[in-house]
Motif scaffolding. Structure first.
Motif, mmCIF file in Angstrom:
data_model
loop_
_atom_site.group_PDB
_atom_site.id
_atom_site.type_symbol
_atom_site.label_atom_id
_atom_site.label_comp_id
_atom_site.label_asym_id
_atom_site.label_seq_id
_atom_site.Cartn_x
_atom_site.Cartn_y
_atom_site.Cartn_z
ATOM 1 N N LEU A 132 -30.420 2.135 62.339
ATOM 2 C CA LEU A 132 -30.849 1.551 63.617
ATOM 3 C C LEU A 132 -32.214 0.882 63.478
ATOM 4 C CD1 LEU A 132 -29.756 4.307 66.162
ATOM 5 C CD2 LEU A 132 -28.798 2.014 65.894
ATOM 6 N N GLY A 133 -33.116 1.535 62.743
ATOM 7 C CA GLY A 133 -34.456 0.964 62.554
ATOM 8 C C GLY A 133 -34.391 -0.382 61.860
ATOM 9 N N LEU A 134 -33.542 -0.471 60.831
ATOM 10 C CA LEU A 134 -33.411 -1.740 60.109
ATOM 11 C C LEU A 134 -32.786 -2.804 61.005
ATOM 12 C CD1 LEU A 134 -32.244 -0.569 56.560
ATOM 13 C CD2 LEU A 134 -34.459 -1.497 57.199
ATOM 14 N N ILE A 160 -37.420 1.879 75.291
ATOM 15 C CA ILE A 160 -36.407 2.866 75.660
ATOM 16 C C ILE A 160 -36.532 4.103 74.771
ATOM 17 C CG2 ILE A 160 -33.928 3.333 75.788
ATOM 18 C CD1 ILE A 160 -33.514 0.376 76.431
ATOM 19 N N LEU A 161 -36.644 3.843 73.466
ATOM 20 C CA LEU A 161 -36.736 4.957 72.519
ATOM 21 C C LEU A 161 -38.024 5.747 72.731
ATOM 22 C CD1 LEU A 161 -35.413 3.208 69.303
ATOM 23 C CD2 LEU A 161 -34.355 5.117 70.486
ATOM 24 N N LEU A 190 -33.807 11.934 65.575
ATOM 25 C CA LEU A 190 -33.398 10.543 65.362
ATOM 26 C C LEU A 190 -34.518 9.546 65.688
ATOM 27 C CD1 LEU A 190 -31.000 8.587 64.754
ATOM 28 C CD2 LEU A 190 -30.585 8.552 67.205
ATOM 29 N N VAL A 191 -35.131 9.742 66.851
ATOM 30 C CA VAL A 191 -36.056 8.722 67.366
ATOM 31 C C VAL A 191 -37.231 8.442 66.418
ATOM 32 C CG1 VAL A 191 -37.542 8.102 69.282
ATOM 33 C CG2 VAL A 191 -35.347 9.160 69.718
ATOM 34 N N PRO A 192 -37.879 9.470 65.867
ATOM 35 C CA PRO A 192 -38.991 9.116 64.981
ATOM 36 C C PRO A 192 -38.575 8.269 63.789
ATOM 37 C CG PRO A 192 -38.650 11.506 65.045
ATOM 38 C CD PRO A 192 -37.814 10.923 66.117
ATOM 39 N N VAL A 193 -37.404 8.530 63.221
ATOM 40 C CA VAL A 193 -36.975 7.706 62.082
ATOM 41 C C VAL A 193 -36.762 6.265 62.534
ATOM 42 C CG1 VAL A 193 -35.324 7.462 60.200
ATOM 43 C CG2 VAL A 193 -35.836 9.719 61.088
ATOM 44 N N LEU A 199 -38.448 0.892 62.306
ATOM 45 C CA LEU A 199 -38.593 -0.348 63.077
ATOM 46 C C LEU A 199 -40.017 -0.908 62.942
ATOM 47 C CD1 LEU A 199 -37.303 -0.501 66.727
ATOM 48 C CD2 LEU A 199 -39.528 -1.413 66.188
ATOM 49 N N GLY A 200 -40.996 -0.026 63.082
ATOM 50 C CA GLY A 200 -42.393 -0.456 62.957
ATOM 51 C C GLY A 200 -42.684 -0.996 61.570
ATOM 52 N N ALA A 201 -42.148 -0.318 60.564
ATOM 53 C CA ALA A 201 -42.395 -0.755 59.191
ATOM 54 C C ALA A 201 -41.782 -2.120 58.937
ATOM 55 C CB ALA A 201 -41.823 0.275 58.211
#
Lengths: 262, 268
Positions: free
Chosen positions: A91-93, A108-109, A144-147, A152-154
């Protein structure tokens, strides 16, 4: 949740390598002292003092009662953490490479992240029923959310010049993802995984404490319910030791990655 | 490389190249531009900031398509694809921080399919050519900005490009390092025989390094002047003390001054 906050301390802590083991010992001694003090203060009703606890723990570690419950927790935790890590990374990617999606998803996250998720546990129970799936679901809700946010930030803070470099080196999308995006984001991703690790464990344990017949969380609560202070303190001690060791290992890993890349 | 390589055929040819960005607000960034680079020529492009120099470079290496007009490299049109034979060095540090110098330079050849012995040889040659031999196992974080930029140049060199595009590659470096990097660049140019197009905002750099300097106008960027420097091929940074050097930079500045003022006026 800014990623720099995670990377920053690494520079400072790198300074005096010699002082570290001593610092750790002093910290350990202080914590034992505090533990003893709380034990004495509550006259052993809430917390058993360190020495009797350790003695009890040594015996407990030879029982199948402990290992059965530990295995149950471990199973639920590993599945929850694996789901958090894989789904979070994906999801982050996905969000990170799509500016619009990440603009929508991030608030949202972040919002979901701040909700005390315990309040949702009854809903989780109703959906998944008693048993391992509810524990896993609750672990994932925490982990889940922190990953996702870290990945996403990275991805979003990836220097655009690296992507342009991939273009002029004629790399395919897949190669760009594997050779540029992923390694560039790895230190932050490991940082996210580290937080997700603790939170998935937290979620699983909370799940076990509320509504389970197996697991260390269950063992802990039954110790409290039966007023077996030695049992509850021993379980807490084991969980703390495992969590600290795992956290240190992952901190070490992320520090190594960061050192090399910054 | 089997294309006819007659001396008269231009290595790179831009005809009527225009680049517009769809709004809002719509921007007419560049053009129309006509530019021809002869094989082995060293051309610099100077222009006021925001005049579309980098857009021009993007179109030259095939990363961006012109809105209209054509870009031809070695006789064939570029269609939004980067063709082999072109190496690009950017202004920002584009070394990969998680790779050592050796791995960074190898990175350029990851998809080449060359035998590993050949890769090793090319990498080591490029690394020592850029004076990084003793730092081959270092990581970018352990190197200075100038050295990191040399890593990026080495990564381009292992590709043996026939056209090297440089987008203000020394912009972030201090003046002394820039002069010395200019020398490196001239040496590289002579030894590889590549065609070089250098985009820069430094008039002295353009005047010192190039065979020919193109001056661009304020946006939409067009060429308003071309200045031949007339330096010998084996020049180096000492040409700055040549009496002609001052005249050259003065001419460049007089072409550029009005355009820069336009940009300033637009900005304020």
């Amino acid at each position: 949740m800014s990623t720099s906050a995670v990377n920053e301390p690494t520079y400072k802590q790198a300074a005096p390598a010699r002082a570290r083991p001593v610092d750790a010992l002093i910290l350990l001694a202080l914590m034992l002292l505090l533990w003893q003090a709380v034990g004495v203060w509550t006259s052993g009703i809430a917390v058993a003092p360190p020495l009797p606890t350790l003695a009890y723990l040594v015996n407990l570690l030879q029982t199948s009662l402990f290992w059965d419950n530990a295995a149950a927790t471990l199973e639920a935790f590993l599945i929850a953490f694996a789901i958090s890590a894989v789904a979070g990374l994906a999801l982050g990617l996905i969000f990170g490479t799509r500016p619009f999606a990440s603009d929508v998803a991030e608030p949202i996250l972040s919002g979901f992240y701040t909700i005390p998720k315990v309040t949702l546990y009854p809903v989780v129970l109703l959906v998944f029923g008693l048993g391992i799936s509810a524990k896993i679901a609750f672990g994932v809700m925490h982990g889940l959310v922190p990953v996702v946010l870290f990945t996403l930030g990275a991805v979003r803070s990836l220097p655009p010049v690296l992507v342009r470099t991939a273009r002029v080196l004629r790399l395919s999308r897949r190669q760009t993802m594997l050779w540029v995006l992923l390694p560039a984001c790895l230190p932050d991703i490991v940082g996210g995984l580290r937080i997700s690790f603790s939170l998935s464990l937290l979620g699983v344990l909370i799940g076990e404490m509320f509504s389970s017949q197996r697991g260390l969380g269950f063992l802990l609560v039954s110790g409290i319910a039966q007023h077996n202070v030695l049992l509850s303190t021993s379980v807490i001690t084991m969980i703390v030791i495992v969590a600290i060791v795992a956290n240190m290992a992952m901190l070490h890993l992320s520090r190594r990655l960061t050192h090399r890349s910054k | 490389m089997t294309v006819s390589m007659s001396v008269t055929e231009p290595h790179v040819e831009l005809k009527g190249v225009v680049r517009r960005f769809d709004g809002p607000p719509a921007v007419h960034a560049v053009g129309p531009i006509d530019l021809t680079l002869a094989r082995g020529e060293f051309v610099s492009v100077v222009g006021p900031s925001g005049c579309g120099k980098s857009t021009l470079l993007d179109m030259l290496c095939g990363v961006a398509r012109p809105t209209s007009g054509s870009v031809r490299f070695e006789g064939s049109d570029l269609n939004g694809e980067v063709p082999p034979g072109i190496g690009v060095v950017f202004q920002e540090d584009s070394s990969m921080p998680w790779l050592s110098v050796r791995q960074n330079v190898e990175f350029g050849l990851r998809t080449s399919g060359l035998p590993s012995a050949e890769i090793k040889e090319r990498v080591e040659h490029a690394v020592s050519f850029m004076g990084l031999a003793q730092f081959i196992d270092h990581f970018p974080a352990q190197l200075s900005g100038g050295m990191r930029q040399r890593v990026c140049i080495a990564r381009t060199l292992v590709l043996r490009p026939r056209l090297i595009l440089l987008d203000e590659p020394f912009g972030a470096l201090d003046q002394q390092t820039r002069l010395l990097m200019g020398d490196e660049l001239l040496r590289l140019w002579r030894e590889t025989g590549a065609t070089i197009l250098l985009i820069t905002h430094a008039l002295d750099e353009a005047a010192m390094l190039s065979d020919r300097v193109g001056v661009m106008s304020a946006r939409p960027g067009r060429f308003i002047d071309f200045v031949e420097t007339g330096w010998p091929r084996d020049r180096d940074s000492r040409v700055v003390s040549d009496p002609n050097f001052g005249a050259l930079t003065a001419r460049l500045w007089s072409s550029l001054r009005e355009e820069s003022l336009k940009t300033m006026g637009r900005a304020s």
